[in-house]
Design a protein around this motif. Structure first.
Motif, short mmCIF file in Angstrom:
data_model
loop_
_atom_site.label_atom_id
_atom_site.label_comp_id
_atom_site.label_asym_id
_atom_site.label_seq_id
_atom_site.Cartn_x
_atom_site.Cartn_y
_atom_site.Cartn_z
N ASN A 71 2.91 -8.50 -4.80
CA ASN A 71 1.41 -8.81 -4.31
C ASN A 71 0.80 -8.48 -2.95
OD1 ASN A 71 1.37 -9.93 -6.96
ND2 ASN A 71 2.14 -11.92 -6.18
N ASP A 72 1.59 -7.85 -2.34
CA ASP A 72 1.14 -7.51 -0.89
C ASP A 72 1.25 -8.35 0.08
OD1 ASP A 72 0.78 -5.51 1.03
OD2 ASP A 72 -1.34 -5.21 0.44
N GLN A 73 1.83 -9.48 -0.24
CA GLN A 73 1.72 -10.65 0.76
C GLN A 73 2.88 -10.36 1.87
OE1 GLN A 73 2.79 -13.29 -2.76
NE2 GLN A 73 1.32 -14.79 -2.19
N VAL A 91 6.11 -1.59 -7.50
CA VAL A 91 4.97 -1.16 -6.45
C VAL A 91 5.41 0.35 -6.62
CG1 VAL A 91 4.37 -1.48 -4.23
CG2 VAL A 91 5.16 -3.16 -5.61
N PRO A 92 4.52 1.20 -6.88
CA PRO A 92 4.34 2.38 -6.61
C PRO A 92 4.61 3.03 -5.18
CG PRO A 92 2.71 1.93 -8.25
CD PRO A 92 3.03 0.71 -7.39
N ASP A 93 5.61 4.07 -4.89
CA ASP A 93 5.81 4.75 -3.69
C ASP A 93 6.44 3.76 -2.52
OD1 ASP A 93 4.55 6.94 -4.86
OD2 ASP A 93 2.47 6.19 -4.10
N SER A 94 6.87 2.77 -3.13
CA SER A 94 7.83 2.02 -2.13
C SER A 94 9.32 2.75 -2.08
CB SER A 94 7.87 0.53 -2.98
OG SER A 94 8.46 0.42 -4.00
N ARG A 226 6.63 -1.04 1.39
CA ARG A 226 5.61 -0.57 0.42
C ARG A 226 5.10 0.90 1.02
NH1 ARG A 226 2.73 -4.25 -2.75
NH2 ARG A 226 0.64 -3.07 -2.37
N GLY A 227 4.56 1.49 -0.03
CA GLY A 227 4.35 2.75 -0.11
C GLY A 227 2.84 2.99 0.91
N ASP A 228 2.07 1.92 0.88
CA ASP A 228 0.65 2.14 1.47
C ASP A 228 0.66 1.36 2.73
OD1 ASP A 228 1.22 -0.79 0.95
OD2 ASP A 228 -0.24 -0.83 -0.62
N VAL A 229 1.82 1.17 3.55
CA VAL A 229 1.82 0.74 5.00
C VAL A 229 0.90 1.62 5.97
CG1 VAL A 229 3.51 -0.87 4.61
CG2 VAL A 229 4.07 1.62 5.55
N ASP A 230 1.14 2.77 5.69
CA ASP A 230 0.42 3.76 6.85
C ASP A 230 -1.21 3.66 6.30
OD1 ASP A 230 3.00 4.58 7.67
OD2 ASP A 230 2.80 6.59 6.99
N GLN A 231 -1.49 3.56 5.36
CA GLN A 231 -3.13 3.31 5.05
C GLN A 231 -3.45 2.15 5.56
OE1 GLN A 231 -3.77 3.46 0.69
NE2 GLN A 231 -5.88 2.61 1.03
N HIS A 232 -2.72 1.09 5.42
CA HIS A 232 -3.27 -0.21 5.96
C HIS A 232 -2.87 -0.65 7.60
CE1 HIS A 232 -2.88 -1.87 1.48
NE2 HIS A 232 -3.95 -1.01 2.00
#
Length: 284
Positions: A71-73, A91-94, A226-232
């Motif tokens: 849940n990205d918590q 979680v995709p790309d994790s 998570r795979g989206d950490v660079d984005q966030h």
């Protein structure tokens, strides 16, 4: 003037992107007080090394750790082998970033209350286990349930429910040790590092409980991000967190895991855990 303003705006965007709190959690495999003391220090270390505002978020169960990650918590987690596989499939790309040096060749210990008179056997699980009461750790623990059940089924060709008089789930490794030491259960399966640490810290009475079998080696704990950490959080966040974990060298901090250090790892290294998880229907 325009160029300066543009550069200022870029700086503000970057600062804003990195201003959010980066959170991580860990499976609750030991006493909660120990975990909080350990991972609060890890949060401080990661903050110093990466420049992120890092916070440790405790959870009450193994599934709760996976849910928080999904849940990205939290964006990073110290998972066991099975929970790591579960999280990465959700979680995709994790990505698995690092494991302890010991985690490439982890193992479970089977322990027994000395009143059972079960003798240790280093070649195979003792036949005398049959008919006794038995406790696993948490239901999705790799070292406290997944691999112990796999080895039990291999050895006896029976399910735990058929093999033992009573089967329980303690919730964590320190609790398993306490239950077997007290005689509430005759036998249990534990994380070997927790057992060794408890013995060294005089947290277990080895006159009342002892190791009767040591499992073969398998891959276990790891840090997953998570795979989206660079984005966030800004470009290079994943790389910075990975490097900070690999560079962790403070003996006191490492001893709290306990690990000698951390080494690179990939998702593919956990293929054996994925295979056994599907075999025992703990992964869907």
């Amino acid at each position: 003037m325009c160029r300066c303003l543009f550069a200022l705006l870029l700086t503000l965007v970057s600062v804003h992107a990195l201003a959010d709190t980066f959170r991580f959690t860990a499976i609750p495999d030991e006493n909660e007080d120990k975990l909080v003391a350990r991972f609060d220090r890890v949060a401080d270390y990661l903050s110093q090394q990466t420049g992120l505002d890092v916070e440790y978020v405790p959870v009450k169960s193994y599934p709760a750790a996976v849910s928080a990650f999904r849940n990205d918590q939290v964006q990073l987690a110290w998972f066991g082998g099975l929970t790591g596989v579960q999280a990465r499939e959700l979680v995709p790309d994790s990505e698995a970033l690092a494991q302890g040096r010991e985690d490439a060749g982890f193992r479970s210990y089977f322990i027994a209350n000395t009143s059972t008179a079960i003798a240790a056997d280093q070649q195979r699980l003792p036949a005398a286990l049959e008919g006794h009461s038995f406790t696993f750790g948490a239901r999705t623990s790799t070292s406290g349930r997944l691999m112990p059940e796999y080895y039990l089924r291999q050895r006896f060709e029976q399910s735990p429910g058929e093999l033992f008089s009573r089967v329980g789930f303690s919730g964590d490794h320190t609790r398993t040790i306490a239950l077997v030491e007290s005689g509430a259960y005759d036998i249990g399966a534990v994380n070997y590092k927790v057992w060794q640490d408890e013995v060294q810290q005089h947290g277990v009475d080895t006159d009342k409980v002892h190791v009767i079998w040591k499992s073969p080696r398998y891959p276990d704990y790891q840090w997953t991000i998570r795979g989206d950490v660079d984005q966030h959080f800004g470009q290079g966040t994943k790389a910075a967190v990975r490097q900070a974990l690999l560079d962790m060298s403070d003996p006191e901090l490492l001893a709290s895991f306990p690990r000698a250090g951390f080494i690179p790892v990939s998702n593919d290294d956990y293929a054996p855990i994925r295979r056994v998880g599907h075999q025992l229907e703990l992964l869907r």
